[in-house]
Write a protein that holds these residues in place. Structure first.
Motif, PDB file in Angstrom:
ATOM      1  N   ILE A  76       0.834  -1.205   0.000  1.00  0.00           N
ATOM      2  CA  ILE A  76       0.000   0.000   0.000  1.00  0.00           C
ATOM      3  C   ILE A  76       0.871   1.259   0.000  1.00  0.00           C
ATOM      4  O   ILE A  76       1.903   1.315   0.653  1.00  0.00           O
ATOM      5  N   GLY A  77       0.444   2.221  -0.785  1.00  0.00           N
ATOM      6  CA  GLY A  77       1.198   3.476  -0.879  1.00  0.00           C
ATOM      7  C   GLY A  77       0.723   4.292  -2.063  1.00  0.00           C
ATOM      8  O   GLY A  77      -0.453   4.220  -2.433  1.00  0.00           O
ATOM      9  N   ASP A  78       1.643   5.061  -2.668  1.00  0.00           N
ATOM     10  CA  ASP A  78       1.246   5.936  -3.773  1.00  0.00           C
ATOM     11  C   ASP A  78       1.443   5.267  -5.134  1.00  0.00           C
ATOM     12  O   ASP A  78       1.473   4.039  -5.228  1.00  0.00           O
ATOM     13  N   ILE A  96       1.712 -16.873  -4.218  1.00  0.00           N
ATOM     14  CA  ILE A  96       1.215 -15.989  -3.145  1.00  0.00           C
ATOM     15  C   ILE A  96       0.178 -15.040  -3.749  1.00  0.00           C
ATOM     16  O   ILE A  96       0.386 -14.494  -4.838  1.00  0.00           O
ATOM     17  N   THR A  97      -0.915 -14.851  -3.009  1.00  0.00           N
ATOM     18  CA  THR A  97      -1.926 -13.907  -3.494  1.00  0.00           C
ATOM     19  C   THR A  97      -1.603 -12.527  -2.921  1.00  0.00           C
ATOM     20  O   THR A  97      -1.322 -12.399  -1.728  1.00  0.00           O
ATOM     21  N   SER A  98      -1.639 -11.525  -3.785  1.00  0.00           N
ATOM     22  CA  SER A  98      -1.295 -10.188  -3.303  1.00  0.00           C
ATOM     23  C   SER A  98      -2.098  -9.128  -4.051  1.00  0.00           C
ATOM     24  O   SER A  98      -2.718  -9.402  -5.086  1.00  0.00           O
ATOM     25  N   PHE A  99      -2.065  -7.927  -3.498  1.00  0.00           N
ATOM     26  CA  PHE A  99      -2.744  -6.799  -4.155  1.00  0.00           C
ATOM     27  C   PHE A  99      -1.870  -5.558  -3.995  1.00  0.00           C
ATOM     28  O   PHE A  99      -1.326  -5.306  -2.926  1.00  0.00           O
ATOM     29  N   SER A 100      -1.743  -4.800  -5.103  1.00  0.00           N
ATOM     30  CA  SER A 100      -0.967  -3.544  -5.058  1.00  0.00           C
ATOM     31  C   SER A 100      -1.940  -2.380  -4.950  1.00  0.00           C
ATOM     32  O   SER A 100      -2.541  -1.984  -5.939  1.00  0.00           O
ATOM     33  N   TRP A 101      -2.083  -1.846  -3.753  1.00  0.00           N
ATOM     34  CA  TRP A 101      -3.011  -0.726  -3.545  1.00  0.00           C
ATOM     35  C   TRP A 101      -2.231   0.585  -3.594  1.00  0.00           C
ATOM     36  O   TRP A 101      -1.434   0.875  -2.709  1.00  0.00           O
ATOM     37  N   GLY A 102      -2.487   1.342  -4.614  1.00  0.00           N
ATOM     38  CA  GLY A 102      -1.838   2.657  -4.685  1.00  0.00           C
ATOM     39  C   GLY A 102      -2.757   3.667  -5.331  1.00  0.00           C
ATOM     40  O   GLY A 102      -3.375   3.391  -6.355  1.00  0.00           O
TER      41      GLY A 102
END
Lengths: 347, 532
Positions: A76-78, A96-102
């Motif tokens: 998480i970030g910009d 691995i399950t992941s998500f890029s929250w920006g």
């Protein structure tokens, strides 16, 4: 005489209170209608922030379309986050399950607010908090403004997505994304290189106390939910400085958090001539692949995360990963075709 | 803290208004004082002490002036006539010294923080060319917020007390509020105590119409700033920063767009300030009166940044022209010149101080000084050559009462103002000269041809921005025209049926939210005049 005058004053005050009450009623009605309109616009802006093109549908709202508690790793970030980490590739490498929250120019108060919302649906085991956004608000007024904006965005996200309100075709897009927050970019624009960019210094960039306070609250929230937190500095040639690195290292040791500064660690691997989309601000697909490789290795070395590949419950992730790869290949072929056409026109 | 931030517009202004109207009217000024102190602390921190010191100086100075006057008035009637004059002259001398001392202190702070490094670097250059080894060290100085504005208000207060235009304020905190009042601290208008001080002292009751008019003015100011001015910033920044890459139409457009940008930016800020004050029931003076309808440069400056022009007239022009030297000059001119020039020459000479002051006030750079001189030369030439122009017009049989002549004058003033704005915005004087020359070099699109599409600066809305700018110019023109004709737009809208009225207001708010140049990709574009 005296009494009449007092009665007169009383009547005057009463009339004033009545008219003030009426005025307050009008103001509240006006604000109420305005609020409803803004709420409607906000809903539209969130829908238009998505994309009908699966490769460019990187809206953060996609995380809420994922199955509950299915994400292992959250970053998480910009904008560095949605430019620098490819969840589909991470799946391919390690299951691995992941998500890029920006969000573009995201600020720490927003990070905290988003985390609270995310934890209602997901419970990641590892959370990477991007540290580039800790250096954005240097002044007290900037920090106060960010806090206010974070509060307004909750009911009225139109203030965040207002520039997307012309993308009517995106009404047809889906919430569910195969990019899992990652934005594909294949441009390569080299920054102006500086001689002493990576030269060591003892200087430490000041992090504003309010920024730090919000980071600490975010870390506390993650810990309370059982997540491990890592401070992550995704490579950004334009915004990284050695004194920023020092500040992050100091912060990490004070908060008892591991720090992964990929600007320093990957200075040999990242080629700023080919790995940035916009003169060193953000990574492109080539740079993001390298970072994802490094993150996969880091997770493997430090955390005992389950490999879901082959698990029937995670079949959709396998499909999404393949679909993402397919879309990237299509985009590469399309780019080559356009390039050839341009060359032929030139000839 | 910029006025176009979420924090200012919602929690700060909202809470201040709420507490203000919940307080009994006689205590409401204390809410304004606390809000203004908070505003200043957020923006400038401990530099508030500089402002407090300035207040202390003028507060003490004004009380001293009044004490001298009181002493004189007490003994005035007991004195024989011939001694009265002498005592009065002594009292005036004493008061003159107090005003002088106060001005030296408060202007000294302004000059030190704003001009020390500029003067130092120029003296260093001079010493270097004279092979003198000494150097003046550069200092890292931080300017307190609004120092260029509140210093002028402070000077006007202490001078006006000595001129008996306003009484001395006994309450230090009321005077402090006059200088620190948050709507005017960033970009003015430069206030006079007779006006703003009185407004701040008045017990204002809630007035629905004033409240709404204030809110409307804020929204209009936001439209001017966030939609009209800020969208243009990319083009202006590109052309003025990389001026060597451009010529011809691109530079001309850059100059015109900048003129529009600074007008919208400054007027927008002042409108937000005036609107904020009006919501508290406080009226601020106008700072702009349709400047682009002016028929001469002199008239332009009576309509543009009105409060600065008026200040320079009252506190620079009059003291200079009433000084002994100028009285003598005037006398000499009357002896040797005809009636017209006997009046024009001393006036024009006194104006040099005004225009140098105007230029220097804007900033510690040669380009600003030249900007002042540029206007001085134009005004001086137009005054001196007026009889010649009269003769030429008479010979060519030009009817100066015709509309065409009026339009010609407006167009001529527009060109003069735009050239001034180019000098004002250019990186430095050399760049201004280069850009003025390059306007006459035809534009060879080549590598930078994409600028007209705005794509060089990565803007995806090229066509929309150009179209929007045209709409904005037309809208601002018609709003100005309506004001020129004495039509009060806010009152006209207020007279409309409620549905239509509210639709207009809501449309305006939504326009700011939807079309505003804010958020990712724009960064925060500071108000241009806040930097002065």
């Amino acid at each position: 005489m005296q009494k009449r005058s007092e009665d007169g004053d009383f009547e005057k005050n009463r009339a004033e209170i009545m008219s003030n009450k009426k005025a307050a009623g009008r103001i509240l009605s006006f604000l109420g209608i305005l609020g409803i309109l803004l709420f409607g616009l906000s809903r539209a802006s969130v829908l238009m922030n998505r994309s009908v093109h699966p490769l460019f549908n990187y809206a953060t709202s996609g995380i809420f379309a994922e199955e509950k508690e299915s994400i292992d790793v959250l970053t998480i970030g910009d904008s560095d986050v949605y430019s620098g980490l490819i969840p589909a590739k991470l799946w391919e490498l390690s299951g691995i399950t992941s998500f890029s929250w920006g969000e573009p120019a995201q600020r720490p108060p927003e990070t905290y607010s988003y985390l609270k919302k995310i934890y209602q649906e997901q419970n990641p085991q590892v959370v990477f908090i991007d540290v580039n956004h800790l250096f954005r608000d240097e002044k007290l007024s900037d920090n106060l403004d960010s806090i206010t904006r974070a509060a307004i965005e909750k009911p009225f996200p139109v203030v965040l997505y207002h520039r997307k309100l012309d993308s009517f075709q995106n009404f047809l897009a889906q919430d569910y994304t195969i990019t899992k927050g990652y934005l594909y970019r294949d441009d390569a624009k080299k920054p102006k290189m500086k001689k002493n960019h990576f030269k060591e210094t003892g200087k430490i960039t000041a992090i504003h106390p309010i920024t730090r306070w919000y980071l600490e609250r975010s870390v506390e929230l993650c810990r309370k939910n059982g997540s491990s937190v890592v401070l992550l500095y995704i490579p950004t040639y334009k915004e990284w400085t050695y004194s920023n690195h020092n500040a992050v290292m100091e912060l990490g040791s004070e908060l008892g958090l591991p720090v992964l500064d990929l600007n320093l660690e990957m200075q040999e691997e990242i080629d700023w001539g080919t790995d940035t989309a916009d003169y060193g601000y953000h990574l492109n697909y080539s740079g993001a692949q390298k970072v994802t490789d490094r993150i996969a290795k880091y997770l493997e070395d430090n955390y005992d995360l389950e490999d879901h590949r082959g698990d029937p419950a995670y079949q959709r992730w396998q499909k999404d990963s393949e679909a993402f790869r397919g879309e990237v290949e299509k985009e590469i072929l399309e780019k080559e075709r356009r390039e050839k056409e341009r060359q032929m026109q030139g000839a | 803290m910029p006025y176009n931030t979420w924090f200012y517009l919602l929690p700060f202004l909202g809470t201040s208004l709420l507490i203000y109207y919940l307080m009994p009217p006689r205590h409401r000024w204390t809410v304004l004082l606390c809000a203004s102190i908070l505003f200043y602390l957020i923006a400038s921190g401990k530099l508030i002490l500089v402002l407090a010191f300035t207040t202390l100086v003028i507060w003490g100075g004004a009380l001293r002036i009044e004490a001298h006057r009181k002493t004189y008035l007490e003994i005035k009637d007991t004195l024989p006539k011939n001694e009265r004059k002498e005592h009065k002259a002594r009292m005036e001398r004493q008061n003159g010294r107090v005003v002088f001392a106060a001005c030296v202190i408060i202007l000294g702070i302004l000059f030190f923080t704003k001009y020390y490094n500029f003067v130092g670097s120029n003296l260093n250059l001079l010493m270097e060319s004279l092979h003198i080894g000494a150097r003046i060290p550069a200092l890292r100085l931080v300017m307190p917020l609004g120092i260029s504005f509140y210093t002028l208000s402070a000077v006007s207060y202490v001078t006006d007390v000595s001129r008996e235009r306003c009484p001395a304020e006994r309450n230090f905190f009321r005077l402090f509020l006059f200088l620190i009042f948050f709507p005017v601290i960033t970009e003015g208008p430069i206030s006079r105590y007779q006006q703003l001080g009185t407004e701040l002292k008045t017990e204002h009751r809630f007035n629905y119409q004033e409240f709404c008019f204030g809110a409307q003015l804020i929204v209009w100011g936001l439209i001017q700033k966030v939609i009209f001015a800020d969208w243009l910033n990319r083009y202006v920044r590109e052309v003025f920063k990389y001026y060597k890459n451009y010529s011809g139409i691109i530079v001309i457009l850059g100059m015109l767009i900048y003129t529009f940008q600074i007008y919208m930016d400054f007027d927008g800020c002042v409108n937000i300030a005036r609107g904020s004050a009006q919501m508290f029931g406080i009226r601020l003076t106008e700072n702009f009166r349709q400047p682009f309808f002016s028929t001469s440069a002199a008239e332009f400056w009576r309509r543009w940044h009105i409060s600065l022009g008026a200040w320079l007239k009252d506190y620079v022009f009059y003291p200079i022209s009433l000084s002994r030297f100028f009285q003598k000059l005037s006398k000499a001119c009357r002896k040797h010149m005809n009636r017209y020039y006997a009046s024009a020459v001393p006036t024009s000479a006194a104006l040099l101080g005004v225009w140098l002051g105007n230029g220097i006030w804007h900033g510690a750079e040669w380009k600003y000084i030249f900007y002042g001189i540029y206007y001085y030369i134009i005004l001086f030439a137009s005054r001196m050559l007026e009889p010649v122009f009269d003769k030429i017009c008479a010979k060519l049989k030009i009817d100066r009462k015709r509309k065409a002549w009026h339009h010609f004058q407006v167009a001529r003033t527009f060109v003069i103002v735009n050239i001034g704005m180019l000098i004002f915005r250019a990186e430095n004087l050399g760049a201004a000269g280069y850009m003025l020359k390059s306007m006459f070099v035809p534009w060879d699109a080549g590598e930078y041809g994409s600028l007209l599409r705005w794509s060089k600066i990565e803007c995806n809305y090229a066509a929309a921005v150009w179209a929007g700018m045209v709409v904005a110019v037309i809208l601002v023109f018609f709003v100005g025209l309506a004001h020129e004709k004495g039509i009060r737009i806010r009152e006209s809208i207020a007279a409309m049926p409620v549905c239509l009225r509210w639709a207009i207001y809501m449309g305006a708010v939504l326009a700011v939210v939807i079309f505003g140049a804010y958020g990712p990709g724009f960064g925060e574009i500071d108000f241009i005049y806040a930097g002065f």
